[in-house]
Design a protein around this motif. Sequence first.
Motif, PDB file in Angstrom:
ATOM      1  N   VAL A 213      70.346  66.766  18.154  1.00 24.31           N
ATOM      2  CA  VAL A 213      68.847  67.369  18.925  1.00 24.31           C
ATOM      3  C   VAL A 213      68.263  67.073  17.135  1.00 24.31           C
ATOM      4  CG1 VAL A 213      68.087  69.692  18.358  1.00 24.31           C
ATOM      5  CG2 VAL A 213      69.358  69.345  19.854  1.00 24.31           C
ATOM      6  N   ALA A 214      68.261  66.523  16.463  1.00 27.90           N
ATOM      7  CA  ALA A 214      67.178  66.215  15.309  1.00 27.90           C
ATOM      8  C   ALA A 214      66.737  65.175  15.171  1.00 27.90           C
ATOM      9  CB  ALA A 214      68.311  66.490  13.879  1.00 27.90           C
ATOM     10  N   ALA A 215      67.848  64.403  16.183  1.00 29.73           N
ATOM     11  CA  ALA A 215      67.057  62.825  16.387  1.00 29.73           C
ATOM     12  C   ALA A 215      65.856  62.917  17.542  1.00 29.73           C
ATOM     13  CB  ALA A 215      67.789  61.629  17.148  1.00 29.73           C
ATOM     14  N   PHE A 216      66.137  63.469  18.620  1.00 27.51           N
ATOM     15  CA  PHE A 216      65.248  63.599  19.200  1.00 27.51           C
ATOM     16  C   PHE A 216      63.898  64.832  19.461  1.00 27.51           C
ATOM     17  CE2 PHE A 216      63.617  67.053  22.735  1.00 27.51           C
ATOM     18  CZ  PHE A 216      63.821  66.670  23.569  1.00 27.51           C
ATOM     19  N   LEU A 217      63.896  65.981  17.898  1.00 26.06           N
ATOM     20  CA  LEU A 217      63.235  66.299  17.788  1.00 26.06           C
ATOM     21  C   LEU A 217      62.000  65.288  16.828  1.00 26.06           C
ATOM     22  CD1 LEU A 217      61.108  69.304  17.569  1.00 26.06           C
ATOM     23  CD2 LEU A 217      62.786  70.021  15.801  1.00 26.06           C
ATOM     24  N   THR A 218      62.666  64.441  15.357  1.00 24.64           N
ATOM     25  CA  THR A 218      61.767  64.052  15.450  1.00 24.64           C
ATOM     26  C   THR A 218      61.286  62.968  15.302  1.00 24.64           C
ATOM     27  OG1 THR A 218      64.035  63.933  13.263  1.00 24.64           O
ATOM     28  CG2 THR A 218      62.097  62.803  12.325  1.00 24.64           C
ATOM     29  N   ASP A 219      61.899  62.409  16.851  1.00 18.78           N
ATOM     30  CA  ASP A 219      61.050  61.460  17.329  1.00 18.78           C
ATOM     31  C   ASP A 219      59.411  62.078  17.943  1.00 18.78           C
ATOM     32  OD1 ASP A 219      62.764  59.537  16.310  1.00 18.78           O
ATOM     33  OD2 ASP A 219      64.015  59.302  18.357  1.00 18.78           O
ATOM     34  N   HIS A 220      59.949  63.033  18.936  1.00 13.87           N
ATOM     35  CA  HIS A 220      59.073  63.454  19.556  1.00 13.87           C
ATOM     36  C   HIS A 220      57.799  64.183  19.168  1.00 13.87           C
ATOM     37  CE1 HIS A 220      60.846  62.722  22.904  1.00 13.87           C
ATOM     38  NE2 HIS A 220      61.331  62.240  23.114  1.00 13.87           N
ATOM     39  N   VAL A 221      58.180  65.085  17.536  1.00  9.78           N
ATOM     40  CA  VAL A 221      57.151  65.623  16.939  1.00  9.78           C
ATOM     41  C   VAL A 221      56.957  64.160  16.207  1.00  9.78           C
ATOM     42  CG1 VAL A 221      56.566  66.354  14.388  1.00  9.78           C
ATOM     43  CG2 VAL A 221      58.188  67.430  16.084  1.00  9.78           C
ATOM     44  N   LYS A 222      57.252  62.994  15.681  1.00 14.60           N
ATOM     45  CA  LYS A 222      56.392  62.428  15.273  1.00 14.60           C
ATOM     46  C   LYS A 222      55.220  61.344  16.502  1.00 14.60           C
ATOM     47  CE  LYS A 222      57.837  57.374  13.387  1.00 14.60           C
ATOM     48  NZ  LYS A 222      58.733  56.783  12.564  1.00 14.60           N
ATOM     49  N   GLU A 223      55.980  61.371  17.545  1.00 19.65           N
ATOM     50  CA  GLU A 223      54.565  60.851  18.551  1.00 19.65           C
ATOM     51  C   GLU A 223      53.631  61.930  18.491  1.00 19.65           C
ATOM     52  OE1 GLU A 223      55.332  59.801  23.270  1.00 19.65           O
ATOM     53  OE2 GLU A 223      56.975  61.368  22.036  1.00 19.65           O
ATOM     54  N   THR A 224      54.124  62.783  19.004  1.00 20.16           N
ATOM     55  CA  THR A 224      52.755  64.075  19.059  1.00 20.16           C
ATOM     56  C   THR A 224      52.245  64.170  18.185  1.00 20.16           C
ATOM     57  OG1 THR A 224      54.871  65.220  20.226  1.00 20.16           O
ATOM     58  CG2 THR A 224      52.816  66.306  19.650  1.00 20.16           C
ATOM     59  N   PHE A 225      52.838  63.945  16.844  1.00 24.31           N
ATOM     60  CA  PHE A 225      51.336  64.019  16.097  1.00 24.31           C
ATOM     61  C   PHE A 225      50.531  62.627  15.378  1.00 24.31           C
ATOM     62  CE2 PHE A 225      52.967  66.211  11.052  1.00 24.31           C
ATOM     63  CZ  PHE A 225      53.154  67.302  12.354  1.00 24.31           C
ATOM     64  N   GLY A 226      50.864  61.273  16.237  1.00 25.53           N
ATOM     65  CA  GLY A 226      50.733  60.321  16.429  1.00 25.53           C
ATOM     66  C   GLY A 226      49.456  60.271  17.478  1.00 25.53           C
ATOM     67  N   LYS A 227      49.848  61.818  18.094  1.00 24.03           N
ATOM     68  CA  LYS A 227      48.469  60.649  19.556  1.00 24.03           C
ATOM     69  C   LYS A 227      48.002  61.694  19.113  1.00 24.03           C
ATOM     70  CE  LYS A 227      52.040  59.509  23.237  1.00 24.03           C
ATOM     71  NZ  LYS A 227      52.967  60.269  24.583  1.00 24.03           N
ATOM     72  N   ALA A 228      47.981  62.958  18.285  1.00 28.89           N
ATOM     73  CA  ALA A 228      46.615  63.831  17.759  1.00 28.89           C
ATOM     74  C   ALA A 228      45.935  63.020  16.523  1.00 28.89           C
ATOM     75  CB  ALA A 228      47.737  65.416  17.246  1.00 28.89           C
ATOM     76  N   GLY A 229      46.251  62.605  16.546  1.00 27.23           N
ATOM     77  CA  GLY A 229      45.060  61.463  15.479  1.00 27.23           C
ATOM     78  C   GLY A 229      45.923  61.247  14.171  1.00 27.23           C
ATOM     79  N   ILE A 230      47.078  62.077  13.682  1.00 27.07           N
ATOM     80  CA  ILE A 230      47.181  61.226  12.405  1.00 27.07           C
ATOM     81  C   ILE A 230      48.163  60.193  12.101  1.00 27.07           C
ATOM     82  CG2 ILE A 230      49.293  62.282  10.939  1.00 27.07           C
ATOM     83  CD1 ILE A 230      47.245  64.409  11.810  1.00 27.07           C
ATOM     84  N   ASN A 231      47.678  59.511  10.740  1.00 24.64           N
ATOM     85  CA  ASN A 231      48.118  58.020  10.833  1.00 24.64           C
ATOM     86  C   ASN A 231      50.059  58.378  10.405  1.00 24.64           C
ATOM     87  OD1 ASN A 231      48.436  55.485  10.544  1.00 24.64           O
ATOM     88  ND2 ASN A 231      46.919  55.203   8.200  1.00 24.64           N
TER      89      ASN A 231
END
Length: 195
Positions: free
Chosen positions: A85-103
């Motif tokens: 769950v930790a890897a899943f959540l880390t990966d998808h929060v990170k991905e979502t931040f990137g798609k939101a425009g965060i560097n």
Amino acid sequence: MLKRFVFVALLAASGSAMASKNLSNIPLVWSPTQSFAEFGAIDLNGIGHVKVQFNGFTDARKDPALIAENHEKDPVRQVTTKDSVAAFLTDHVKETFGKAGINVVDTGGDVVVSGEIRDFFVNETDQYVGNITLYVTLTNATGKVLWQGVAGGGATNFGRSYKADNYYETLSNAVLKLSNSMLNSQGFHNALQVH
């Protein structure tokens, strides 16, 4: 003899059907039915240039495999995962931040986001209700804590009872909401600005 064969075949088929309904050790699948934009705009003013690095989240839940329960019948039916769950959540929060425009960067971040997973769960009664709670720590590159706080995301879903796809959709939508909650937190936003 034929009757006995038919009975045994029916028994085996019903046992197989029951086994297919057992949602034990299922994989975690990313399957949002909502878009990040549905949760509202993100103010990137003053933070768009900040390099954000993610350290892997840690799972502080009592049972890391348990991700859901169905309470429509007795006994309660559980849903467990074999994945992290930790890897899943880390990966998808990170991905979502990137798609939101965060560097988002893998190394050399101006700020580092880490988190402790307190809740990652779907409770199913007449609908699927998912909740994710993350205790977030934001530090600068030298390790100084800039901000700490709780971020949460929830999602509600309707669908056929005790189906893996409905759990996947509910948890995925909750991850999107969690990411939006973090980025819209005034404290989190301010810490990114003053890193």
